[in-house]
Design a protein around this motif. Sequence first.
Motif, PDB file in Angstrom:
ATOM      1  N   ARG A 417     -13.527  -6.357  -2.824  1.00  0.00           N
ATOM      2  CA  ARG A 417     -13.407  -7.574  -2.011  1.00  0.00           C
ATOM      3  C   ARG A 417     -11.964  -8.079  -2.031  1.00  0.00           C
ATOM      4  NH1 ARG A 417     -18.423  -8.917  -4.505  1.00  0.00           N
ATOM      5  NH2 ARG A 417     -17.332 -10.213  -6.044  1.00  0.00           N
ATOM      6  N   THR A 418     -11.377  -8.070  -3.212  1.00  0.00           N
ATOM      7  CA  THR A 418      -9.992  -8.518  -3.344  1.00  0.00           C
ATOM      8  C   THR A 418      -9.039  -7.572  -2.619  1.00  0.00           C
ATOM      9  OG1 THR A 418     -10.524  -9.429  -5.514  1.00  0.00           O
ATOM     10  CG2 THR A 418      -8.199  -9.130  -5.014  1.00  0.00           C
ATOM     11  N   LEU A 419      -9.338  -6.275  -2.690  1.00  0.00           N
ATOM     12  CA  LEU A 419      -8.454  -5.278  -2.097  1.00  0.00           C
ATOM     13  C   LEU A 419      -8.324  -5.472  -0.595  1.00  0.00           C
ATOM     14  CD1 LEU A 419      -6.740  -2.738  -2.440  1.00  0.00           C
ATOM     15  CD2 LEU A 419      -8.819  -1.381  -2.201  1.00  0.00           C
ATOM     16  N   GLU A 420      -9.436  -5.784   0.057  1.00  0.00           N
ATOM     17  CA  GLU A 420      -9.375  -5.987   1.507  1.00  0.00           C
ATOM     18  C   GLU A 420      -8.437  -7.144   1.833  1.00  0.00           C
ATOM     19  OE1 GLU A 420     -10.489  -3.976   3.771  1.00  0.00           O
ATOM     20  OE2 GLU A 420     -11.235  -2.714   2.155  1.00  0.00           O
ATOM     21  N   HIS A 421      -8.543  -8.230   1.039  1.00  0.00           N
ATOM     22  CA  HIS A 421      -7.622  -9.350   1.244  1.00  0.00           C
ATOM     23  C   HIS A 421      -6.190  -8.909   0.961  1.00  0.00           C
ATOM     24  CE1 HIS A 421     -10.824 -12.184   1.879  1.00  0.00           C
ATOM     25  NE2 HIS A 421     -11.363 -11.956   0.698  1.00  0.00           N
ATOM     26  N   GLY A 422      -6.032  -8.111  -0.108  1.00  0.00           N
ATOM     27  CA  GLY A 422      -4.701  -7.664  -0.493  1.00  0.00           C
ATOM     28  C   GLY A 422      -4.053  -6.790   0.561  1.00  0.00           C
ATOM     29  N   LEU A 423      -4.833  -5.883   1.166  1.00  0.00           N
ATOM     30  CA  LEU A 423      -4.287  -5.024   2.218  1.00  0.00           C
ATOM     31  C   LEU A 423      -3.918  -5.847   3.447  1.00  0.00           C
ATOM     32  CD1 LEU A 423      -6.628  -1.923   1.884  1.00  0.00           C
ATOM     33  CD2 LEU A 423      -4.210  -2.064   1.277  1.00  0.00           C
ATOM     34  N   GLY A 424      -4.720  -6.881   3.697  1.00  0.00           N
ATOM     35  CA  GLY A 424      -4.373  -7.786   4.796  1.00  0.00           C
ATOM     36  C   GLY A 424      -3.073  -8.512   4.497  1.00  0.00           C
ATOM     37  N   LYS A 425      -2.926  -8.929   3.239  1.00  0.00           N
ATOM     38  CA  LYS A 425      -1.692  -9.609   2.834  1.00  0.00           C
ATOM     39  C   LYS A 425      -0.506  -8.647   2.896  1.00  0.00           C
ATOM     40  CE  LYS A 425      -1.559 -13.239   1.717  1.00  0.00           C
ATOM     41  NZ  LYS A 425      -1.213 -14.479   2.469  1.00  0.00           N
ATOM     42  N   THR A 452      -1.973 -11.360  -7.983  1.00  0.00           N
ATOM     43  CA  THR A 452      -3.107 -12.016  -7.334  1.00  0.00           C
ATOM     44  C   THR A 452      -4.125 -11.034  -6.783  1.00  0.00           C
ATOM     45  OG1 THR A 452      -1.645 -13.842  -6.718  1.00  0.00           O
ATOM     46  CG2 THR A 452      -3.744 -13.680  -5.543  1.00  0.00           C
ATOM     47  N   PHE A 453      -3.632  -9.913  -6.241  1.00  0.00           N
ATOM     48  CA  PHE A 453      -4.534  -8.982  -5.570  1.00  0.00           C
ATOM     49  C   PHE A 453      -4.734  -7.675  -6.336  1.00  0.00           C
ATOM     50  CE2 PHE A 453      -2.703 -11.682  -2.284  1.00  0.00           C
ATOM     51  CZ  PHE A 453      -3.853 -12.193  -1.703  1.00  0.00           C
ATOM     52  N   GLY A 454      -4.127  -7.555  -7.504  1.00  0.00           N
ATOM     53  CA  GLY A 454      -4.371  -6.402  -8.358  1.00  0.00           C
ATOM     54  C   GLY A 454      -3.736  -5.115  -7.884  1.00  0.00           C
ATOM     55  N   PHE A 455      -2.695  -5.208  -7.016  1.00  0.00           N
ATOM     56  CA  PHE A 455      -2.021  -3.996  -6.564  1.00  0.00           C
ATOM     57  C   PHE A 455      -1.100  -3.486  -7.671  1.00  0.00           C
ATOM     58  CE2 PHE A 455      -1.946  -3.616  -1.707  1.00  0.00           C
ATOM     59  CZ  PHE A 455      -3.249  -4.099  -1.609  1.00  0.00           C
ATOM     60  N   PRO A 456      -1.320  -2.289  -8.208  1.00  0.00           N
ATOM     61  CA  PRO A 456      -0.334  -1.722  -9.139  1.00  0.00           C
ATOM     62  C   PRO A 456       1.009  -1.593  -8.429  1.00  0.00           C
ATOM     63  CG  PRO A 456      -2.379  -0.457  -9.165  1.00  0.00           C
ATOM     64  CD  PRO A 456      -2.470  -1.404  -8.007  1.00  0.00           C
ATOM     65  N   LEU A 457       2.087  -1.789  -9.163  1.00  0.00           N
ATOM     66  CA  LEU A 457       3.423  -1.738  -8.559  1.00  0.00           C
ATOM     67  C   LEU A 457       3.662  -0.406  -7.874  1.00  0.00           C
ATOM     68  CD1 LEU A 457       6.256  -2.865  -8.068  1.00  0.00           C
ATOM     69  CD2 LEU A 457       6.902  -1.995 -10.322  1.00  0.00           C
ATOM     70  N   GLU A 458       3.169   0.698  -8.492  1.00  0.00           N
ATOM     71  CA  GLU A 458       3.419   2.005  -7.893  1.00  0.00           C
ATOM     72  C   GLU A 458       2.771   2.142  -6.519  1.00  0.00           C
ATOM     73  OE1 GLU A 458       2.140   1.547 -10.922  1.00  0.00           O
ATOM     74  OE2 GLU A 458       0.236   2.598 -11.186  1.00  0.00           O
ATOM     75  N   MET A 459       1.660   1.415  -6.291  1.00  0.00           N
ATOM     76  CA  MET A 459       1.032   1.462  -4.973  1.00  0.00           C
ATOM     77  C   MET A 459       1.901   0.727  -3.947  1.00  0.00           C
ATOM     78  SD  MET A 459      -2.577  -0.120  -3.666  1.00  0.00           S
ATOM     79  CE  MET A 459      -3.034   0.029  -1.942  1.00  0.00           C
ATOM     80  N   THR A 460       2.435  -0.432  -4.344  1.00  0.00           N
ATOM     81  CA  THR A 460       3.303  -1.182  -3.439  1.00  0.00           C
ATOM     82  C   THR A 460       4.552  -0.370  -3.112  1.00  0.00           C
ATOM     83  OG1 THR A 460       2.498  -3.265  -4.361  1.00  0.00           O
ATOM     84  CG2 THR A 460       4.569  -3.345  -3.149  1.00  0.00           C
ATOM     85  N   ILE A 461       5.102   0.304  -4.127  1.00  0.00           N
ATOM     86  CA  ILE A 461       6.287   1.144  -3.890  1.00  0.00           C
ATOM     87  C   ILE A 461       5.968   2.254  -2.897  1.00  0.00           C
ATOM     88  CG2 ILE A 461       7.838   2.819  -4.982  1.00  0.00           C
ATOM     89  CD1 ILE A 461       7.717   1.088  -7.513  1.00  0.00           C
ATOM     90  N   GLU A 462       4.795   2.875  -3.074  1.00  0.00           N
ATOM     91  CA  GLU A 462       4.403   3.971  -2.181  1.00  0.00           C
ATOM     92  C   GLU A 462       4.185   3.469  -0.757  1.00  0.00           C
ATOM     93  OE1 GLU A 462       0.845   7.294  -1.724  1.00  0.00           O
ATOM     94  OE2 GLU A 462       1.129   6.262  -3.634  1.00  0.00           O
ATOM     95  N   LEU A 463       3.493   2.328  -0.612  1.00  0.00           N
ATOM     96  CA  LEU A 463       3.265   1.762   0.717  1.00  0.00           C
ATOM     97  C   LEU A 463       4.591   1.381   1.377  1.00  0.00           C
ATOM     98  CD1 LEU A 463       0.184  -0.536  -0.003  1.00  0.00           C
ATOM     99  CD2 LEU A 463       0.176   1.546   1.368  1.00  0.00           C
ATOM    100  N   ALA A 464       5.486   0.814   0.585  1.00  0.00           N
ATOM    101  CA  ALA A 464       6.785   0.422   1.127  1.00  0.00           C
ATOM    102  C   ALA A 464       7.579   1.637   1.585  1.00  0.00           C
ATOM    103  CB  ALA A 464       7.567  -0.365   0.078  1.00  0.00           C
ATOM    104  N   ALA A 465       7.526   2.712   0.785  1.00  0.00           N
ATOM    105  CA  ALA A 465       8.259   3.929   1.141  1.00  0.00           C
ATOM    106  C   ALA A 465       7.761   4.503   2.458  1.00  0.00           C
ATOM    107  CB  ALA A 465       8.134   4.960   0.018  1.00  0.00           C
ATOM    108  N   ARG A 466       6.442   4.472   2.653  1.00  0.00           N
ATOM    109  CA  ARG A 466       5.881   4.973   3.907  1.00  0.00           C
ATOM    110  C   ARG A 466       6.371   4.157   5.104  1.00  0.00           C
ATOM    111  NH1 ARG A 466      -0.481   5.775   2.133  1.00  0.00           N
ATOM    112  NH2 ARG A 466      -0.137   7.430   0.590  1.00  0.00           N
ATOM    113  N   ALA A 467       6.672   2.880   4.840  1.00  0.00           N
ATOM    114  CA  ALA A 467       7.149   2.010   5.914  1.00  0.00           C
ATOM    115  C   ALA A 467       8.668   1.986   6.003  1.00  0.00           C
ATOM    116  CB  ALA A 467       6.621   0.594   5.692  1.00  0.00           C
ATOM    117  N   ARG A 742      -5.316 -20.276  -2.295  1.00  0.00           N
ATOM    118  CA  ARG A 742      -6.386 -19.287  -2.332  1.00  0.00           C
ATOM    119  C   ARG A 742      -7.475 -19.726  -3.299  1.00  0.00           C
ATOM    120  NH1 ARG A 742      -1.924 -17.235  -4.798  1.00  0.00           N
ATOM    121  NH2 ARG A 742      -1.287 -16.334  -2.823  1.00  0.00           N
ATOM    122  N   GLU A 743      -8.643 -19.124  -3.118  1.00  0.00           N
ATOM    123  CA  GLU A 743      -9.789 -19.337  -4.001  1.00  0.00           C
ATOM    124  C   GLU A 743     -10.333 -17.973  -4.359  1.00  0.00           C
ATOM    125  OE1 GLU A 743     -14.169 -19.819  -4.844  1.00  0.00           O
ATOM    126  OE2 GLU A 743     -13.161 -18.710  -3.251  1.00  0.00           O
ATOM    127  N   ALA A 744     -10.596 -17.728  -5.638  1.00  0.00           N
ATOM    128  CA  ALA A 744     -11.051 -16.407  -6.084  1.00  0.00           C
ATOM    129  C   ALA A 744     -11.855 -16.581  -7.358  1.00  0.00           C
ATOM    130  CB  ALA A 744      -9.858 -15.482  -6.307  1.00  0.00           C
TER     131      ALA A 744
END
Length: 987
Positions: A417-425, A452-467, A742-744
């Motif tokens: 549930r959090t991940l969907e919000h996180g991907l939207g963010k 807040t959304f539990g994204f490991p840093l390595e995932m953010t780095i990977e997503l950023a690299a793709r962009a 936010r509320e969680a």
Amino acid sequence: MGAKKKSTAKKKSKVQTSGVVRKASASKTSTGARPTSPDTTATARSWRLADIRRAWIEYFEGQKHLHLPSAGLIPAGDPTLLFTTAGMVQFKPYFAGAETPPSRRAITIQKCLRTTDLENVGKTARHLTFFEMLGNFSFGDYFKREAIRMAWDFSLNWLKLDAERIHVTVFESDDEAVQIWREEAGLPAERITRLGKSDNWWGPAGDSGACGPCSELYLDRGAQICEHCTCSDKSKCAPGGEGDRYMEYWNLVFNQFHQDAAGKLHPLPMTGIDTGAGLERMAALLNDLDSVFDTDEMALVMKRIEELSAELRADGQRIAYSAKTREPFRVLADHARAASFCIADGIYPGNTGRGYVIRRIIRRALLFARELGIFAPILHRLSGELAQIYGAFYPELKERAAEIERRLRSEEERFLRTLEHGLGKWDEYLKERRASNSPLFSGDRAFTLYDTFGFPLEMTIELAARAGLTVDLERFEMRMEEQRLRASQAARFKDFTLPSDLPVRAEQATTFVGYDLDAAQSTVLAVLQGETTVASLQEGQNGIVILDRTPFYAEGGGQLGDRGQLSGTDGALFEVSDTQKVGGFYLHIGEMKAGTLQPGFVVEAAIERERRDALMRHHSATHLLNQVLRQKLGDHIVQTGSLVSPDYLRFDFSHSERIEPARLQEIEAAVNEAIAGAAAVQAEVLPIEEARKKGAVATFGEKYGSQVRIVSMGARGDLSLEFCGGCHVRNTGDIGFFHILREASPGAGNRRIEALAGEKALQFFQDEIIECNAQTQAHNARLQLHASELGIDAGSSEWQSLVVTARLPATASAALKSAADVAPLARRIEETRAQLAEADRRLNKILRERKQAQSGQLLEQVDSALEHSMPAGACRILSHFAGETDAETLRKFGDRAKEKARGIIVLLGARTEKGPLLLFMADRAAVEAGADMSLAVRQAAAHIGGGGGGKPEMAQAGGKNAEALPAALQAAVALVAKQLGSATRSA
């Protein structure tokens, strides 16, 4: 006697058939006769993990070892370790001589958990988080000689390893170990490698404990491994070095020392042996497998993941475990196993310590599941299979199967549930970066995704690299360090003990004057470094200053401690970074920036006023929020935690259901209404019973004395009436504004609200306005760019449906005149975002349909283009400028041309949204004839002011100058023709 043993060992190493060492008789030693080895040979059977477990136990029980059960994954009585990371962890007191072991010889098969290389799990063939370690131990009984003899005996006569393929490493100065290997095993010098402390010194496990030199056994897997070796220098492929040819399978640790917490070595009361062999790694070697994930028990988990993929994917497709899918498969298998074993041992997902590690493992697995098209909970579906596989040896998995499944499912559902919000963010933040044309992804945004959304840093780095973005890691680490510092300080002073020689009595406790004063003249009572009293603090030293009176608020009730300065008349300056309270004394924690401080000195103690104001606004807003929640949701609301910082507030409370957005808006509006009323805020000290009779709300879990301070807001406390020792505004109007971010849920049965007050809320809306306006401008510019090609006239109804006309104020301060304006501004921003999202969706749909139409038109030109292709030796060159299209359509064009012709080279150029693009392709026959698309595209790219690369069969390049695409294609034709050794007619 030594020479005789050496001779015997040499004979053993030569008695082989087909690479398998035959059983050889062994003379009796002080350890007793060797037990009969199992009736197996390495070539006649496949080794199951159960076989190795059984052989290990039988062999060492025959060597008079007591088989002890595996300890739990939580190290008993060892605060230096989060998890049991090695077989010797449970025996640390025995090695140190602090306790008496049940036997001087022991063996275990220990379940272990290591997360130091978590990011490598899935990428490599051998990294695991959870694993089983085989170990044999001696507590003052045998030492190096017997440990080496038994390791050699078990390797040859039970595991049936080829003696000629075994190499060992030893600590660089351990001549004794070298001599024993030569005498016991007959190993020649060239198969014994001396290495330094970083390689052949083990321990301690944790901050202190037994340690010593070690000797490792390696198996040479053959020179053919070097063909696929990933090491940077194949000449350095050796035991203990890079590469996969020599694989370690056993480590013999010769414990001789105890290392204390300061790192000093002390001789152990008695020497000992601690060995460790990875069960899965040993099985992979014995079965000649490249990966521990291909061993028999892991293979069953892989099969179950394949089955579940068909059940959990939306399209029902079964995904096979293969070279393309192995990384997500391996992560799922490993992490499901690790989480199941942890929960079985009472380690549950949480926000701190062990719980956080397990939560991170579960979340990482779910992120990788998405790569298999699985967007539903899956780990709990694997727990039953794991219980069946491992339950015979680890019965706790079966005994707690229902609990494991329940805990896993709950954690998975919460995170998804959090991940969907996180991907939207993430999408929101990505648009923000693109609108600003910045190549750097904000470290603050990365921290929000993480925290807040539990994204490991390595995932953010990977997503950023793709962009095409780079994450601002320096800023991210700064935010992480701030969080770690807060956590460590809180933990440090929770158990802080005042030194026994403190030169002040308890009745001289610090007087707090900070409710009314920003600064005060104070006398230094004591100075400390850690929990030690010192005579003075000198420039550059960190320490703690205790004053007789202070305006500094000490952290408590959720409110962070004050910061500021202590200034002396002689130029002394102490910068206070935090304030804590222990036993009535206020601890001013910080660094001596100049001069000297010592007891008796008089200082001016001054807080950082702006920070305190921000703290007060957030603290008073927290009280209002607490009361509104009770009014809107019910009297069952009880505060379970809070954080009042200068940047935001966090409020945890007992409530089992998610609060709907409409209700959250009501809550926010009610708080802002209380702020707009500018009601008086008052504090008084009363006997506790009188305070309770007034209806003051106490904080759950707090301890109160006979006299308490209560803070009331509004007439008779109708807006809030609470027990509180914190700092507050004079009237609610001073809060300014209030906005819920936010509320969680931080845990079962609890909810969490994060919100902003005052200037922080104003800044938030300012940032939102800037971002929305930038995105609106970017969208409308994109519409303008494509309008003519789409045939859309400005002012037409279609144009009106695509253009974003919503306008926001240039500044938040222009829209926020009072707290009552927060809700209208928030709605305007939300409506703008909704309009922008809908307009983006419509424009993308039109562009997609146009692209599909263009793609069809372009693909219809393949036959015509082939007819105009040019001969080049035995091949043909097709050169085509495709106009406006995209890379995907170009690839389809090239693939279709290759299907229709043999020996074909396809040179394509096009204008895309991202700029000019060159895509060159060649079939196998053309490549065999000498065509190299990688070389061709690099040279052709120079014409369009860019660069690129690829492989001989396909390569692409981008650039800046679209007008030069025809020239680039013409140059490529000439180059490819030259590669093929043929002159080609000009087009």
